[in-house]
Write an enzyme that holds these catalytic residues in place. Structure first.
Site, PDB file in Angstrom:
ATOM      1  N   HIS A 378       0.823  -1.214   0.000  1.00 14.63           N
ATOM      2  CA  HIS A 378       0.000   0.000   0.000  1.00 14.63           C
ATOM      3  C   HIS A 378       0.858   1.266   0.000  1.00 14.63           C
ATOM      4  O   HIS A 378       0.659   2.159  -0.830  1.00 14.63           O
ATOM      5  CB  HIS A 378      -0.909   0.007   1.232  1.00 14.63           C
ATOM      6  N   GLU A 379       1.796   1.354   0.931  1.00 17.91           N
ATOM      7  CA  GLU A 379       2.599   2.573   1.042  1.00 17.91           C
ATOM      8  C   GLU A 379       3.417   2.822  -0.218  1.00 17.91           C
ATOM      9  O   GLU A 379       3.575   3.966  -0.661  1.00 17.91           O
ATOM     10  CB  GLU A 379       3.516   2.510   2.271  1.00 17.91           C
ATOM     11  N   HIS A 382       1.698   4.825  -2.864  1.00 18.99           N
ATOM     12  CA  HIS A 382       1.842   6.276  -2.755  1.00 18.99           C
ATOM     13  C   HIS A 382       3.132   6.743  -3.414  1.00 18.99           C
ATOM     14  O   HIS A 382       3.149   7.725  -4.166  1.00 18.99           O
ATOM     15  CB  HIS A 382       1.884   6.690  -1.279  1.00 18.99           C
ATOM     16  N   GLU A 406      -4.912   6.862  -1.832  1.00 17.63           N
ATOM     17  CA  GLU A 406      -4.991   5.714  -0.932  1.00 17.63           C
ATOM     18  C   GLU A 406      -5.339   4.427  -1.680  1.00 17.63           C
ATOM     19  O   GLU A 406      -4.932   3.330  -1.280  1.00 17.63           O
ATOM     20  CB  GLU A 406      -6.044   5.978   0.146  1.00 17.63           C
ATOM     21  N   HIS A 508      -5.161   9.871  13.030  1.00 17.03           N
ATOM     22  CA  HIS A 508      -5.563  10.869  12.041  1.00 17.03           C
ATOM     23  C   HIS A 508      -6.311  12.047  12.651  1.00 17.03           C
ATOM     24  O   HIS A 508      -6.402  13.106  12.030  1.00 17.03           O
ATOM     25  CB  HIS A 508      -6.414  10.201  10.964  1.00 17.03           C
TER      26      HIS A 508
END
Length: 609
Positions: A378-379, A382, A406, A508
């Protein structure tokens, strides 16, 4: 899994509006020509491109080396940049009604006017005060501790322990201690931050900060709120079916005294500090026979003697198989892949683009387990997105909308199928689950993907209500509990009151990172995945598709990523999927066999809470 992107084209969105100092832009006291507007956006783009790097470097050091000094440096830099953001956003608003503006200038003015997450009031000292508050809260989170067996335990370790423990007393201790120790102390600071940001948002012409956040989606704020409700309506039946099934399984395991057969689920029993993803308790809910998948990714990684760096190298290999260039050497030199032993850091996984070109990095406290293997894929999504749009003007160096950023890594992670694991030599071909395990595979995926949906929606719904005053300062905890019950159907393990501030126990919130992006990403990733599998010519069940190694899919993906934020998001969505509508239908189609099965299992059981 908790994830955050640090995208320097939207610094405020990712770093609680920690921007950097800059030279005063040309004044626009009496704009009369489109040429003046063109000159203004060109100057603003150049200013931010030049000054963002210092802020990114300061912010990186603060996140990876938390001290009073780095907190002070980050707060000061953030305050200076916030002042410039507010000044430029105010100027941009004056130009937006000019006739004869080019589409490019119109778009950049919109991004300048709405691209601030926490706008400070324009009065002297307000920006630094706001930045200090957000830095204090973010650092307090990074240094936060809960307890297990009465002993202090840090955020990274407590997350892992929440997933592993099946002792209700220990789970309750961890949940309560984390929320009390980390969330409650920042309640007053959060209330101050809300007032300051609202004052700044009103100064920019918005009703409140929530309306400002909702304005960044190429539609009116109220239209965007309605879109999120529509999307939730498409997937809510799937979530409710999963909730009913999981509640019954928890009741079977723990008994009525711990988890009742009806009503909400106790939040700490779901394998995650925030009950946002439930995959860690798959062993509790797995159906007999079909539920035994025959392998665990964490066990496979350990058996092959993977370490955190090798896990990241494997993630890089997926993107390389699609035709993307390898990560730069600086990625390996500068990333934080494991938690340093000698200092406080923010372990929350994030992806960084420090110089807007190719100084891309990840910041993780990687453990050798399945969750972090998925997080890495996932990261890196980005990072590859950031590098793909690095030729765009600074103001376009961002995702088509924040949900896109995302969704990229998430849809790649959907390809972590048995087929992919065989291809990278992690899984023995003889141990690939047979078709009779499909329900187990889908249920395991749904425990994370479907379970997350209401949490992904409610975090910002709560903030929108706090910003608007619908949830007043004296009812922030009650407002949070109400939405958690309404959307997730969960309840805290102990009663909460207004001395508490449970939202602050989620990274967050103190970091002021908008959260609706994660809800959108859960839906967009299935749209991207379905499109990629069609492009790859996949013929089997959708959930078994892996497009690993398909360079044609990679080329089409790269074309969308290169667009950055230069076009409205429906244009980017259409470029890769052929449709201009965000929808939950691809996710519903993916999980259709599971929904049928869940409905059969749930016959005669109470639904809802």
């Amino acid at each position: 899994m908790n994830r955050q992107i640090i995208s320097l084209a939207a610094l405020a969105a990712a770093l609680a509006a920690h921007p950097a100092a800059a030279q005063q832009a040309p004044a626009a006291t009496a704009p009369v020509t489109a040429a003046q507007a063109d000159a203004f956006v060109a100057a603003a783009d150049k200013e931010f491109a030049a000054t963002s790097v210092e802020l990114a470097q300061i912010s990186w050091v603060n996140a990876t080396y938390i001290t009073d000094d780095t907190d002070a440096l980050a707060a000061k830099a953030g305050g200076r940049f916030t002042e410039r953001q507010v000044a430029l956003a105010t100027e941009a608003a004056k130009y937006r009604s000019l006739p004869g503006l080019s589409p490019d200038t119109q778009r950049k003015l919109m991004i300048l006017a709405s691209g601030i997450t926490l706008p400070a009031p324009s009065r002297p000292g307000a920006a630094e005060e706001l930045s200090t508050l957000t830095t204090q809260m973010s650092s307090a989170y990074g240094k936060g501790r809960g307890t297990l067996d009465g002993k202090p335990i840090n955020g990274s370790d407590i997350e892992a322990a929440m997933g592993d423990s099946r002792d209700p007393a220990k789970l309750k201790e961890m949940w309560v201690s984390w929320h009390d120790n980390v969330g409650a102390p920042m309640r007053a600071d959060y209330a101050k931050m809300t007032k300051l940001a609202n004052e700044g948002a009103v100064g920019l012409g918005y009703k409140d900060t929530g309306a400002l956040w909702r304005s960044g989606y190429d539609m009116k704020p109220d239209e965007f709120a309605a879109l999120t409700d529509k999307l939730w309506g498409e997937v809510e039946p799937l979530y409710k079916a999963l909730h009913t099934y999981v509640r019954a399984k928890l009741n079977e395991k723990y008994g009525d005294a711990v988890q009742a057969k009806t009503g909400p689920i106790r939040a700490d029993l779901l394998g995650n500090m925030w009950a946002q993803e439930w995959g860690n308790i798959y062993d509790v809910v797995a159906p007999a026979g079909a539920g035994d998948l025959g392998y665990d990714i964490g066990d496979l990684l350990k058996a092959k003697q993977y370490d955190p760096v090798k896990m990241v190298k494997t993630g890089e290999g997926f993107y390389s198989s699609l035709g993307f260039a390898p990560l730069p050497e600086t990625f390996w030199q500068r990333s934080q892949i494991v938690k340093p032993a000698d200092r406080e850091v923010i372990c929350h996984a994030s992806a960084w683009d420090v110089d807007n070109v190719d100084d891309i990095r990840i910041k993780m406290c990687t453990k050798v387990n399945a969750d972090d293997f998925v997080t890495i894929h996932h990261e890196l999504g980005h990072n590859y997105y950031q590098r793909a749009y690095n030729q765009q003007p600074y103001l376009y160096k961002n995702g088509a909308n924040d949900g896109f950023h995302e969704a990229i890594g998430d849809f790649v992670a959907l390809s972590i199928t048995p087929d992919y694991l065989v291809k990278i030599n992690l899984l023995d071909p003889a141990k690939v689950p047979s078709a009779d395990k499909d329900i187990g595979l889908l249920l395991r995926q749904a425990m994370d993907k479907v379970a997350f949906l209401p949490f992904g929606l409610l975090v910002d719904k709560w903030r929108w209500q706090v910003f608007s005053g619908e949830v007043p300062e004296g009812q922030m905890q009650a407002g949070w509990d109400k939405l958690r019950l309404q959307y997730q159907g969960i309840t805290p393990p102990v009663a909460r009151n207004e001395t508490k501030f449970d939202p602050g126990a989620k990274y967050h919130v103190p970091a002021s990172t908008p959260y609706t992006r994660y809800f959108l990403a859960r839906l967009l990733q299935f749209q991207f995945y379905e499109a990629a599998c069609k492009q790859a010519g996949w013929k089997g069940p959708l959930h078994r598709c892996s497009f690993y190694g398909d360079k044609a899919v990679g080329a089409k993906l790269d074309a969308m990523l290169k667009m950055g934020q230069s076009k409205p998001w429906p244009d980017a969505l259409q470029a890769f999927t052929g449709t201009r509508e965000m929808s939950g239908k691809a996710m519903v189609a993916y999980f259709a066999p599971l929904k049928t099965w869940l409905d059969q299992q749930n016959k005669g059981k109470p639904s809802g809470w």
